[in-house]
Design an enzyme around this catalytic site. Sequence first.
Site, short mmCIF file in Angstrom:
data_model
loop_
_atom_site.label_atom_id
_atom_site.label_comp_id
_atom_site.label_asym_id
_atom_site.label_seq_id
_atom_site.Cartn_x
_atom_site.Cartn_y
_atom_site.Cartn_z
N LYS A 12 0.82 -1.22 0.00
CA LYS A 12 0.00 0.00 0.00
C LYS A 12 0.86 1.28 0.00
O LYS A 12 2.07 1.22 0.26
CB LYS A 12 -0.92 -0.04 1.23
CG LYS A 12 -2.00 -1.13 1.17
CD LYS A 12 -2.88 -1.06 2.41
CE LYS A 12 -4.05 -2.02 2.36
NZ LYS A 12 -4.93 -1.86 3.55
N TYR A 52 -12.56 -1.80 -3.51
CA TYR A 52 -12.99 -1.98 -2.12
C TYR A 52 -14.51 -1.92 -1.97
O TYR A 52 -15.00 -1.65 -0.87
CB TYR A 52 -12.34 -0.93 -1.23
CG TYR A 52 -11.00 -1.33 -0.63
CD1 TYR A 52 -10.81 -2.58 -0.02
CD2 TYR A 52 -9.92 -0.45 -0.62
CE1 TYR A 52 -9.61 -2.93 0.56
CE2 TYR A 52 -8.69 -0.80 -0.04
CZ TYR A 52 -8.55 -2.04 0.54
OH TYR A 52 -7.35 -2.39 1.13
N ASN A 115 -1.81 0.22 6.97
CA ASN A 115 -1.28 -1.05 7.47
C ASN A 115 -0.44 -1.81 6.45
O ASN A 115 -0.25 -3.01 6.54
CB ASN A 115 -2.42 -1.91 8.03
CG ASN A 115 -3.50 -2.17 7.00
OD1 ASN A 115 -3.33 -1.86 5.82
ND2 ASN A 115 -4.60 -2.76 7.42
N HIS A 118 -2.21 -5.30 1.59
CA HIS A 118 -3.52 -5.93 1.39
C HIS A 118 -3.30 -7.38 0.98
O HIS A 118 -2.34 -7.67 0.26
CB HIS A 118 -4.29 -5.23 0.27
CG HIS A 118 -5.48 -6.02 -0.21
ND1 HIS A 118 -6.70 -5.97 0.43
CD2 HIS A 118 -5.61 -6.94 -1.22
CE1 HIS A 118 -7.54 -6.81 -0.18
NE2 HIS A 118 -6.90 -7.40 -1.18
N GLU A 129 -9.93 -10.39 -7.52
CA GLU A 129 -8.96 -9.30 -7.36
C GLU A 129 -7.82 -9.41 -8.38
O GLU A 129 -7.34 -8.39 -8.89
CB GLU A 129 -8.41 -9.30 -5.93
CG GLU A 129 -9.48 -8.91 -4.90
CD GLU A 129 -8.99 -8.94 -3.46
OE1 GLU A 129 -9.79 -8.60 -2.58
OE2 GLU A 129 -7.81 -9.29 -3.21
N1 UDP Z 1 -9.61 -0.22 7.58
C1 UDP Z 1 -9.68 1.01 8.21
N2 UDP Z 1 -10.38 1.08 9.40
C2 UDP Z 1 -10.98 0.02 9.98
C3 UDP Z 1 -10.90 -1.22 9.32
C4 UDP Z 1 -10.21 -1.32 8.13
O1 UDP Z 1 -9.15 1.99 7.73
O2 UDP Z 1 -11.58 0.16 11.06
C5 UDP Z 1 -8.88 -0.31 6.31
C6 UDP Z 1 -7.55 -1.02 6.43
O3 UDP Z 1 -6.63 -0.39 5.55
C7 UDP Z 1 -7.88 -2.41 5.96
C8 UDP Z 1 -8.91 -2.13 4.86
O4 UDP Z 1 -9.67 -1.06 5.39
O5 UDP Z 1 -6.73 -3.09 5.49
C9 UDP Z 1 -9.83 -3.28 4.53
O6 UDP Z 1 -10.44 -3.73 5.72
P1 UDP Z 1 -10.58 -5.29 6.03
O7 UDP Z 1 -11.50 -5.42 7.19
O8 UDP Z 1 -10.92 -6.00 4.77
O9 UDP Z 1 -9.11 -5.67 6.55
P2 UDP Z 1 -7.96 -6.55 5.86
O10 UDP Z 1 -8.65 -7.63 5.05
O11 UDP Z 1 -7.14 -5.62 5.00
O12 UDP Z 1 -7.18 -7.10 7.01
MG MG Z 2 -10.13 -7.52 3.65
#
Ligand code: UDP
Ligand code: MG
Length: 136
Positions: A12, A52, A115, A118, A129
């Site tokens: 990212k 997303y 974070n 992805h 994807e």
């Molecule tokens: N995210 C965020 N706030 C939250 C939860 C998620 O900004 O409270 C962002 C974070 O960058 C995350 C992405 O949204 O990686 C997608 O969320 P998901 O729950 O799918 O998490 P992931 O699969 O990336 O662990």
């Molecule tokens: Mg996710």
Amino acid sequence: MSEVEQTLSIIKPDAVERNLDQQIKSIFVKNGFKIIKEKKIKLEKNEAEQFYKVHQTKPFYNDLCEYLSSGPILVMVLEKKDAVLANRNLMGATDPKKAEEGTIRKSFGISIDKNSVHGSDSAENAKIEIEFFFKN
Ligand code: UDP
Ligand code: MG
């Protein structure tokens, strides 16, 4: 039954901006992933929204799409036995503060939104994807 599969990984903007892409790629390779395809791109906001869209009802959706389209990202197709789960385990929890020691997000993540990586969350979503970024 476990089998060789592919998953989509994205380094990212926060990590690309800190020049962590080579270091993170080497972690994937050390952990037995083959990098089958890769490209560095910058998404338009509407493309991030499309990618997303599963999160479109979430309160963080707009900020998330702004962020993912804020700078270059490195998109990769990774291949390994049980790649989807193996990648999720190597990435660690969504919130770097909760991620286990040794995971990519624990090592490099800044915050729950920034974070660093992805990873697809299922084999089915991995196909969608991969198609999104690498259809030709
Ligand atoms: N995210 C965020 N706030 C939250 C939860 C998620 O900004 O409270 C962002 C974070 O960058 C995350 C992405 O949204 O990686 C997608 O969320 P998901 O729950 O799918 O998490 P992931 O699969 O990336 O662990
Ligand atoms: Mg996710």
